[in-house]
Motif scaffolding. Structure first.
Motif, PDB file in Angstrom:
ATOM      1  N   ALA A 209      10.668  -1.065   7.191  1.00 39.21           N
ATOM      2  CA  ALA A 209      10.127  -0.455   5.973  1.00 39.21           C
ATOM      3  C   ALA A 209      10.240  -1.393   4.787  1.00 39.21           C
ATOM      4  O   ALA A 209       9.540  -1.227   3.787  1.00 39.21           O
ATOM      5  CB  ALA A 209      10.863   0.853   5.653  1.00 39.21           C
ATOM      6  N   PHE A 210      11.083  -2.412   4.884  1.00 40.22           N
ATOM      7  CA  PHE A 210      11.386  -3.218   3.698  1.00 40.22           C
ATOM      8  C   PHE A 210      10.593  -4.531   3.566  1.00 40.22           C
ATOM      9  O   PHE A 210      10.208  -4.829   2.428  1.00 40.22           O
ATOM     10  CB  PHE A 210      12.894  -3.432   3.650  1.00 40.22           C
TER      11      PHE A 210
ATOM     12  N   ASP B   3       0.832  -1.197   0.000  1.00 40.78           N
ATOM     13  CA  ASP B   3       0.000   0.000   0.000  1.00 40.78           C
ATOM     14  C   ASP B   3       0.876   1.260   0.000  1.00 40.78           C
ATOM     15  O   ASP B   3       1.799   1.405   0.803  1.00 40.78           O
ATOM     16  CB  ASP B   3      -0.899  -0.001   1.245  1.00 40.78           C
ATOM     17  N   GLU B   4       0.577   2.201  -0.921  1.00 35.58           N
ATOM     18  CA  GLU B   4       1.426   3.375  -1.136  1.00 35.58           C
ATOM     19  C   GLU B   4       1.537   4.273   0.094  1.00 35.58           C
ATOM     20  O   GLU B   4       2.612   4.766   0.431  1.00 35.58           O
ATOM     21  CB  GLU B   4       0.881   4.194  -2.310  1.00 35.58           C
ATOM     22  N   THR B   5       0.414   4.492   0.798  1.00 32.36           N
ATOM     23  CA  THR B   5       0.437   5.367   1.968  1.00 32.36           C
ATOM     24  C   THR B   5       1.340   4.805   3.054  1.00 32.36           C
ATOM     25  O   THR B   5       2.127   5.526   3.679  1.00 32.36           O
ATOM     26  CB  THR B   5      -0.988   5.537   2.526  1.00 32.36           C
ATOM     27  N   ARG B   6       1.255   3.503   3.258  1.00 36.08           N
ATOM     28  CA  ARG B   6       2.090   2.845   4.257  1.00 36.08           C
ATOM     29  C   ARG B   6       3.563   2.953   3.885  1.00 36.08           C
ATOM     30  O   ARG B   6       4.420   3.226   4.725  1.00 36.08           O
ATOM     31  CB  ARG B   6       1.677   1.379   4.366  1.00 36.08           C
ATOM     32  N   LEU B   7       3.874   2.762   2.609  1.00 33.62           N
ATOM     33  CA  LEU B   7       5.260   2.825   2.160  1.00 33.62           C
ATOM     34  C   LEU B   7       5.840   4.225   2.335  1.00 33.62           C
ATOM     35  O   LEU B   7       6.988   4.381   2.746  1.00 33.62           O
ATOM     36  CB  LEU B   7       5.359   2.402   0.692  1.00 33.62           C
TER      37      LEU B   7
ATOM     38  N   VAL C   8      18.093  14.567   1.223  1.00 37.91           N
ATOM     39  CA  VAL C   8      17.629  13.306   0.650  1.00 37.91           C
ATOM     40  C   VAL C   8      16.106  13.314   0.606  1.00 37.91           C
ATOM     41  O   VAL C   8      15.450  13.683   1.580  1.00 37.91           O
ATOM     42  CB  VAL C   8      18.114  12.094   1.470  1.00 37.91           C
ATOM     43  N   GLU C   9      15.570  12.917  -0.530  1.00 38.30           N
ATOM     44  CA  GLU C   9      14.114  12.861  -0.694  1.00 38.30           C
ATOM     45  C   GLU C   9      13.689  11.467  -1.146  1.00 38.30           C
ATOM     46  O   GLU C   9      14.383  10.827  -1.940  1.00 38.30           O
ATOM     47  CB  GLU C   9      13.643  13.876  -1.746  1.00 38.30           C
ATOM     48  N   TYR C  10      12.556  11.020  -0.632  1.00 41.15           N
ATOM     49  CA  TYR C  10      11.912   9.804  -1.137  1.00 41.15           C
ATOM     50  C   TYR C  10      10.719  10.223  -1.965  1.00 41.15           C
ATOM     51  O   TYR C  10       9.908  11.057  -1.527  1.00 41.15           O
ATOM     52  CB  TYR C  10      11.453   8.904   0.014  1.00 41.15           C
ATOM     53  N   ILE C  11      10.588   9.689  -3.181  1.00 38.02           N
ATOM     54  CA  ILE C  11       9.406   9.953  -3.978  1.00 38.02           C
ATOM     55  C   ILE C  11       8.712   8.629  -4.291  1.00 38.02           C
ATOM     56  O   ILE C  11       9.358   7.678  -4.731  1.00 38.02           O
ATOM     57  CB  ILE C  11       9.712  10.731  -5.277  1.00 38.02           C
ATOM     58  N   PRO C  12       7.413   8.540  -4.017  1.00 36.32           N
ATOM     59  CA  PRO C  12       6.686   7.309  -4.337  1.00 36.32           C
ATOM     60  C   PRO C  12       6.382   7.244  -5.827  1.00 36.32           C
ATOM     61  O   PRO C  12       6.332   8.271  -6.515  1.00 36.32           O
ATOM     62  CB  PRO C  12       5.395   7.455  -3.524  1.00 36.32           C
ATOM     63  N   VAL C  13       6.206   6.038  -6.335  1.00 41.27           N
ATOM     64  CA  VAL C  13       5.813   5.836  -7.728  1.00 41.27           C
ATOM     65  C   VAL C  13       4.582   4.951  -7.747  1.00 41.27           C
ATOM     66  O   VAL C  13       4.293   4.225  -6.797  1.00 41.27           O
ATOM     67  CB  VAL C  13       6.946   5.196  -8.563  1.00 41.27           C
ATOM     68  N   LYS C  14       3.843   5.003  -8.849  1.00 43.77           N
ATOM     69  CA  LYS C  14       2.559   4.314  -8.929  1.00 43.77           C
ATOM     70  C   LYS C  14       2.665   2.863  -9.366  1.00 43.77           C
ATOM     71  O   LYS C  14       1.735   2.085  -9.156  1.00 43.77           O
ATOM     72  CB  LYS C  14       1.637   5.064  -9.901  1.00 43.77           C
ATOM     73  N   SER C  15       3.784   2.494  -9.997  1.00 46.33           N
ATOM     74  CA  SER C  15       3.886   1.139 -10.539  1.00 46.33           C
ATOM     75  C   SER C  15       5.341   0.713 -10.615  1.00 46.33           C
ATOM     76  O   SER C  15       6.256   1.538 -10.503  1.00 46.33           O
ATOM     77  CB  SER C  15       3.260   1.076 -11.931  1.00 46.33           C
ATOM     78  N   TYR C  16       5.569  -0.570 -10.856  1.00 46.31           N
ATOM     79  CA  TYR C  16       6.920  -1.077 -11.023  1.00 46.31           C
ATOM     80  C   TYR C  16       7.592  -0.440 -12.245  1.00 46.31           C
ATOM     81  O   TYR C  16       8.739   0.017 -12.157  1.00 46.31           O
ATOM     82  CB  TYR C  16       6.904  -2.598 -11.167  1.00 46.31           C
ATOM     83  N   PRO C  17       6.929  -0.389 -13.422  1.00 46.24           N
ATOM     84  CA  PRO C  17       7.562   0.276 -14.570  1.00 46.24           C
ATOM     85  C   PRO C  17       7.871   1.737 -14.302  1.00 46.24           C
ATOM     86  O   PRO C  17       8.869   2.267 -14.814  1.00 46.24           O
ATOM     87  CB  PRO C  17       6.513   0.117 -15.677  1.00 46.24           C
TER      88      PRO C  17
ATOM     89  N   ALA D 231       5.089   6.588   4.493  1.00 41.09           N
ATOM     90  CA  ALA D 231       5.382   6.874   5.895  1.00 41.09           C
ATOM     91  C   ALA D 231       6.680   6.202   6.322  1.00 41.09           C
ATOM     92  O   ALA D 231       7.495   6.781   7.052  1.00 41.09           O
ATOM     93  CB  ALA D 231       4.228   6.399   6.769  1.00 41.09           C
ATOM     94  N   ARG D 232       6.898   4.980   5.856  1.00 41.12           N
ATOM     95  CA  ARG D 232       8.101   4.245   6.231  1.00 41.12           C
ATOM     96  C   ARG D 232       9.346   4.808   5.557  1.00 41.12           C
ATOM     97  O   ARG D 232      10.383   5.037   6.196  1.00 41.12           O
ATOM     98  CB  ARG D 232       7.946   2.771   5.855  1.00 41.12           C
ATOM     99  N   PHE D 233       9.271   5.046   4.249  1.00 46.10           N
ATOM    100  CA  PHE D 233      10.459   5.464   3.516  1.00 46.10           C
ATOM    101  C   PHE D 233      10.832   6.913   3.784  1.00 46.10           C
ATOM    102  O   PHE D 233      11.992   7.296   3.586  1.00 46.10           O
ATOM    103  CB  PHE D 233      10.286   5.194   2.028  1.00 46.10           C
ATOM    104  N   ASP D 234       9.900   7.742   4.209  1.00 42.16           N
ATOM    105  CA  ASP D 234      10.256   9.098   4.621  1.00 42.16           C
ATOM    106  C   ASP D 234      11.223   9.050   5.803  1.00 42.16           C
ATOM    107  O   ASP D 234      12.140   9.877   5.908  1.00 42.16           O
ATOM    108  CB  ASP D 234       9.000   9.896   4.998  1.00 42.16           C
TER     109      ASP D 234
END
Length: 287
Positions: A258-259, A34-38, A57-66, A40-43
């Protein structure tokens, strides 16, 4: 005028140097949960890396594997937590990119085949003949544990593609959703990352009266951290080594969750050649 020109030149060079140092170092991770959970963890991981590397350092979420692979290729991110297949794909697109670490569990990763209890299937040492003609959902099309390796072993066992083996084949996009779809009965079977299953089970998100693990793949190498090859030129000599060491030194259980992994260990591109060979063998990647 000459001294003024020299002063301006030095000022301009200084500004360019400051801009380079101010450039944020950006990372992402494949969206296997789930993106929201990820986020919070990766921040929190971003905060840890910033403290260790002494850069923003910044974490940016992505919508898909590609999308994770594209972000790495387009230099939107310089570091990525990839699965085995997405890592191979990304490194083919970015010359000089290197695997720098993997989870302690990743050299011997595994996938689960899960089934809705209505199928009547029980845990078995080999893939049962009874799954033929059922419905199955993989995870993402580019997932190593949710698609590549389970498909490889299904083809090896039955000698045919999933599209002919099953009455319907879907792609859930992530492991958490695979569990939800099978648990709800939308698919009879699903394939997923064992670590996500174990985590969701521990959190009480799985009803064992509705869905169960019926088969486990043999072990294979999976997730890893991949770093672009130009980071030393941008953040200074030795930066790549510092990133690698920061990951290997990570020992906070909350960060590792987080992993989720127990620790990170050294790894290299060569460790994932078997994944590339498997992808080529079943037609998911060309030569």
């Amino acid at each position: 005028m000459q001294p003024l020109r020299l002063a301006l030149s030095l000022l301009f060079a200084s500004l360019l140097s400051w801009h380079s140092l101010a450039e944020p170092f950006v990372f992402t991770a494949i969206p296997d949960e789930d993106e929201t959970r990820l986020k919070a963890r990766f921040d929190r991981v971003a905060v840890y890396l910033a403290e260790r590397l002494k850069v923003e350092v910044e974490y940016i979420p992505v919508k898909s594997y590609p999308a994770a692979v594209s972000a790495f290729r387009n230099d939107q991110v310089q570091l990525a937590w990839f699965g085995g297949l997405t890592g191979v794909q990304a490194r083919r697109l970015v010359p000089g990119a290197q695997v720098i670490a993997q989870g302690a569990e990743d050299p011997r990763f595994k996938s689960y085949l899960i089934a809705h209890v209505s199928t009547g299937l029980e845990p078995a040492e080999t893939l049962p003949d009874a799954i033929r003609g059922m419905t199955l959902t993989f995870g993402s099309k580019s997932s190593t544990s949710g698609r590549l390796m389970p498909e490889y072993y299904l083809r090896q066992r039955f000698g045919e593609a999933p599209e002919t083996l099953f009455s319907r084949v879907g792609f859930s996009a992530n492991h958490s959703r695979t569990i939800a779809l099978v648990q709800a009965g939308a698919y009879q079977l699903g394939t997923l990352n064992y670590a996500v299953w174990d985590e969701e089970l521990a959190q009480g998100n799985i009803d064992p009266d509705k869905v169960r693990v019926i088969w486990t793949t043999p072990p294979y190498p999976d997730y890893q951290w991949t770093l672009r090859g130009d980071v030393d030129a941008r953040w200074g000599a030795g930066f790549a080594a510092r990133v690698r060491q920061a990951l290997l030194d990570m020992d906070d259980p909350e960060l590792l969750a987080a992993f989720p992994r127990s620790a990170f260990i050294p790894a290299s591109n060569a460790d994932f050649e078997a994944i590339a060979e498997t992808a080529r063998a079943i037609g998911l990647m060309d030569e």
